[in-house]
Design a protein around this motif. Structure first.
Motif, PDB file in Angstrom:
ATOM      1  N   VAL A 118       0.839  -1.199   0.000  1.00 20.89           N
ATOM      2  CA  VAL A 118       0.000   0.000   0.000  1.00 20.89           C
ATOM      3  C   VAL A 118       0.879   1.257   0.000  1.00 20.89           C
ATOM      4  CG1 VAL A 118      -1.761   1.283   1.279  1.00 20.89           C
ATOM      5  CG2 VAL A 118      -1.948  -1.201   1.023  1.00 20.89           C
ATOM      6  N   LEU A 119       1.963   1.239   0.765  1.00 22.18           N
ATOM      7  CA  LEU A 119       2.877   2.387   0.758  1.00 22.18           C
ATOM      8  C   LEU A 119       3.480   2.608  -0.622  1.00 22.18           C
ATOM      9  CD1 LEU A 119       4.690   2.054   4.199  1.00 22.18           C
ATOM     10  CD2 LEU A 119       3.060   3.827   3.498  1.00 22.18           C
ATOM     11  N   ALA A 120       3.797   1.530  -1.331  1.00 20.67           N
ATOM     12  CA  ALA A 120       4.342   1.666  -2.686  1.00 20.67           C
ATOM     13  C   ALA A 120       3.345   2.366  -3.604  1.00 20.67           C
ATOM     14  CB  ALA A 120       4.721   0.294  -3.251  1.00 20.67           C
ATOM     15  N   ASP A 121       2.060   2.029  -3.473  1.00 20.87           N
ATOM     16  CA  ASP A 121       1.041   2.685  -4.289  1.00 20.87           C
ATOM     17  C   ASP A 121       0.870   4.149  -3.905  1.00 20.87           C
ATOM     18  OD1 ASP A 121       0.596   0.458  -5.835  1.00 20.87           O
ATOM     19  OD2 ASP A 121      -1.203  -0.170  -4.750  1.00 20.87           O
ATOM     20  N   LEU A 122       0.962   4.452  -2.627  1.00 18.01           N
ATOM     21  CA  LEU A 122       0.870   5.841  -2.178  1.00 18.01           C
ATOM     22  C   LEU A 122       2.052   6.655  -2.698  1.00 18.01           C
ATOM     23  CD1 LEU A 122      -0.348   5.203   1.458  1.00 18.01           C
ATOM     24  CD2 LEU A 122      -1.651   6.364  -0.334  1.00 18.01           C
ATOM     25  N   VAL A 159       1.345  10.702  -2.885  1.00 17.82           N
ATOM     26  CA  VAL A 159       0.492  11.119  -1.773  1.00 17.82           C
ATOM     27  C   VAL A 159       0.952  10.517  -0.442  1.00 17.82           C
ATOM     28  CG1 VAL A 159      -1.554  11.585  -3.166  1.00 17.82           C
ATOM     29  CG2 VAL A 159      -1.186   9.290  -2.270  1.00 17.82           C
ATOM     30  N   ALA A 160       2.196  10.071  -0.367  1.00 14.52           N
ATOM     31  CA  ALA A 160       2.687   9.414   0.847  1.00 14.52           C
ATOM     32  C   ALA A 160       3.196  10.429   1.868  1.00 14.52           C
ATOM     33  CB  ALA A 160       3.774   8.405   0.491  1.00 14.52           C
ATOM     34  N   GLU A 161       2.349  11.392   2.202  1.00 16.71           N
ATOM     35  CA  GLU A 161       2.683  12.366   3.238  1.00 16.71           C
ATOM     36  C   GLU A 161       2.562  11.697   4.605  1.00 16.71           C
ATOM     37  OE1 GLU A 161       3.779  15.346   2.327  1.00 16.71           O
ATOM     38  OE2 GLU A 161       3.395  14.860   0.227  1.00 16.71           O
ATOM     39  N   ALA A 162       3.128  12.316   5.618  1.00 10.29           N
ATOM     40  CA  ALA A 162       3.148  11.711   6.952  1.00 10.29           C
ATOM     41  C   ALA A 162       1.744  11.375   7.459  1.00 10.29           C
ATOM     42  CB  ALA A 162       3.859  12.641   7.932  1.00 10.29           C
ATOM     43  N   ASP A 163       0.779  12.275   7.246  1.00  9.50           N
ATOM     44  CA  ASP A 163      -0.566  12.000   7.758  1.00  9.50           C
ATOM     45  C   ASP A 163      -1.223  10.860   6.996  1.00  9.50           C
ATOM     46  OD1 ASP A 163      -0.653  13.684   5.512  1.00  9.50           O
ATOM     47  OD2 ASP A 163      -2.494  14.667   6.141  1.00  9.50           O
ATOM     48  N   VAL A 164      -0.871  10.682   5.736  1.00 11.27           N
ATOM     49  CA  VAL A 164      -1.417   9.577   4.942  1.00 11.27           C
ATOM     50  C   VAL A 164      -0.779   8.261   5.384  1.00 11.27           C
ATOM     51  CG1 VAL A 164      -1.692   8.639   2.624  1.00 11.27           C
ATOM     52  CG2 VAL A 164      -1.978  11.100   3.017  1.00 11.27           C
ATOM     53  N   VAL A 165       0.510   8.282   5.638  1.00  9.26           N
ATOM     54  CA  VAL A 165       1.193   7.085   6.134  1.00  9.26           C
ATOM     55  C   VAL A 165       0.596   6.673   7.482  1.00  9.26           C
ATOM     56  CG1 VAL A 165       3.412   6.142   6.918  1.00  9.26           C
ATOM     57  CG2 VAL A 165       3.294   7.512   4.823  1.00  9.26           C
ATOM     58  N   LEU A 176      -7.458  -5.603   1.911  1.00 10.58           N
ATOM     59  CA  LEU A 176      -8.246  -4.951   2.957  1.00 10.58           C
ATOM     60  C   LEU A 176      -7.593  -3.656   3.419  1.00 10.58           C
ATOM     61  CD1 LEU A 176      -9.289  -8.115   4.963  1.00 10.58           C
ATOM     62  CD2 LEU A 176     -10.768  -6.656   3.560  1.00 10.58           C
ATOM     63  N   ILE A 177      -6.278  -3.674   3.587  1.00  9.64           N
ATOM     64  CA  ILE A 177      -5.580  -2.456   4.001  1.00  9.64           C
ATOM     65  C   ILE A 177      -5.663  -1.408   2.890  1.00  9.64           C
ATOM     66  CG2 ILE A 177      -3.302  -1.487   4.549  1.00  9.64           C
ATOM     67  CD1 ILE A 177      -2.792  -4.077   6.183  1.00  9.64           C
ATOM     68  N   ALA A 178      -5.536  -1.823   1.636  1.00 12.76           N
ATOM     69  CA  ALA A 178      -5.678  -0.881   0.516  1.00 12.76           C
ATOM     70  C   ALA A 178      -7.063  -0.234   0.545  1.00 12.76           C
ATOM     71  CB  ALA A 178      -5.443  -1.590  -0.815  1.00 12.76           C
ATOM     72  N   GLN A 179      -8.098  -1.037   0.790  1.00 15.54           N
ATOM     73  CA  GLN A 179      -9.459  -0.500   0.864  1.00 15.54           C
ATOM     74  C   GLN A 179      -9.632   0.426   2.064  1.00 15.54           C
ATOM     75  OE1 GLN A 179     -12.597  -3.511   0.426  1.00 15.54           O
ATOM     76  NE2 GLN A 179     -11.075  -4.785  -0.588  1.00 15.54           N
ATOM     77  N   ASP A 180      -9.058   0.049   3.211  1.00  8.93           N
ATOM     78  CA  ASP A 180      -9.148   0.896   4.403  1.00  8.93           C
ATOM     79  C   ASP A 180      -8.537   2.271   4.131  1.00  8.93           C
ATOM     80  OD1 ASP A 180     -10.226  -1.272   5.794  1.00  8.93           O
ATOM     81  OD2 ASP A 180      -8.363  -1.706   6.892  1.00  8.93           O
ATOM     82  N   VAL A 181      -7.353   2.273   3.532  1.00  6.87           N
ATOM     83  CA  VAL A 181      -6.658   3.533   3.256  1.00  6.87           C
ATOM     84  C   VAL A 181      -7.433   4.336   2.218  1.00  6.87           C
ATOM     85  CG1 VAL A 181      -4.532   4.540   2.315  1.00  6.87           C
ATOM     86  CG2 VAL A 181      -4.413   2.656   3.968  1.00  6.87           C
ATOM     87  N   GLN A 182      -7.940   3.657   1.208  1.00  8.04           N
ATOM     88  CA  GLN A 182      -8.734   4.340   0.188  1.00  8.04           C
ATOM     89  C   GLN A 182      -9.959   5.006   0.829  1.00  8.04           C
ATOM     90  OE1 GLN A 182     -10.716   1.857  -2.791  1.00  8.04           O
ATOM     91  NE2 GLN A 182     -10.082   3.324  -4.362  1.00  8.04           N
ATOM     92  N   ASP A 183     -10.648   4.296   1.708  1.00 10.12           N
ATOM     93  CA  ASP A 183     -11.822   4.856   2.384  1.00 10.12           C
ATOM     94  C   ASP A 183     -11.446   6.043   3.274  1.00 10.12           C
ATOM     95  OD1 ASP A 183     -13.382   2.927   1.160  1.00 10.12           O
ATOM     96  OD2 ASP A 183     -13.542   1.659   2.950  1.00 10.12           O
ATOM     97  N   ALA A 184     -10.350   5.907   4.013  1.00  9.20           N
ATOM     98  CA  ALA A 184      -9.913   6.993   4.895  1.00  9.20           C
ATOM     99  C   ALA A 184      -9.502   8.222   4.079  1.00  9.20           C
ATOM    100  CB  ALA A 184      -8.747   6.522   5.770  1.00  9.20           C
TER     101      ALA A 184
END
Length: 127
Positions: free
Chosen positions: A18-22, A27-33, A60-68
């Motif tokens: 997921v971090l690689a995709d961010l 968009v891999a800013e600290a608040d997103v991480v 599931l983690i990809a979906q969680d991050v996408q939703d957030a």
């Protein structure tokens, strides 16, 4: 030296994907991480309850991050396939299954495996 068990390995691998995709989407800013870390913590409990679900945790983690991200910032990752019309996000498929991919439902194509957005699309930044 303590060995990492298979559940932690699955969580670490999912986090990295997921971090690689961010990073690919710039968009891999600290608040997103932090959103990734929150999801990993929540999914750790989930996968401890259902160890057979370890192969599903990346999607599931990809979906969680996408939703957030949708709640806080907007759609991510934006579809690189559809160049016209309203921008829309890719979806993770299968919703609960191994080998998750980012998919464009408008045209029905797999864009990239979760963790591979950068190599599949040349990045996700919009101009």
């Amino acid at each position: 030296m303590e060995l990492i068990g298979p559940l932690e390995q699955a969580l670490h691998a999912a986090r990295a994907l997921v971090l690689a995709d961010l990073v690919a989407g710039e968009v891999a800013e600290a608040d997103v991480v932090s959103l990734v870390e929150d999801s990993v913590a929540e999914r750790r409990w989930w996968v401890e309850q259902w160890p057979d679900g370890a192969t599903f945790v990346a999607g599931l983690i990809a979906q969680d991050v996408q939703d957030a991200l949708l709640d806080r910032y907007g759609r991510w990752p934006l579809c690189p396939v559809c160049r016209t019309g309203d921008p829309h996000a890719l979806d993770v498929e299968p919703e609960l299954g191994p080998d998750p991919h980012w998919v464009c439902h408008k045209v029905g194509v797999k864009v990239a495996a979760v963790g591979s957005l950068g190599s599949a699309t040349g990045g996700m930044s919009s101009s």
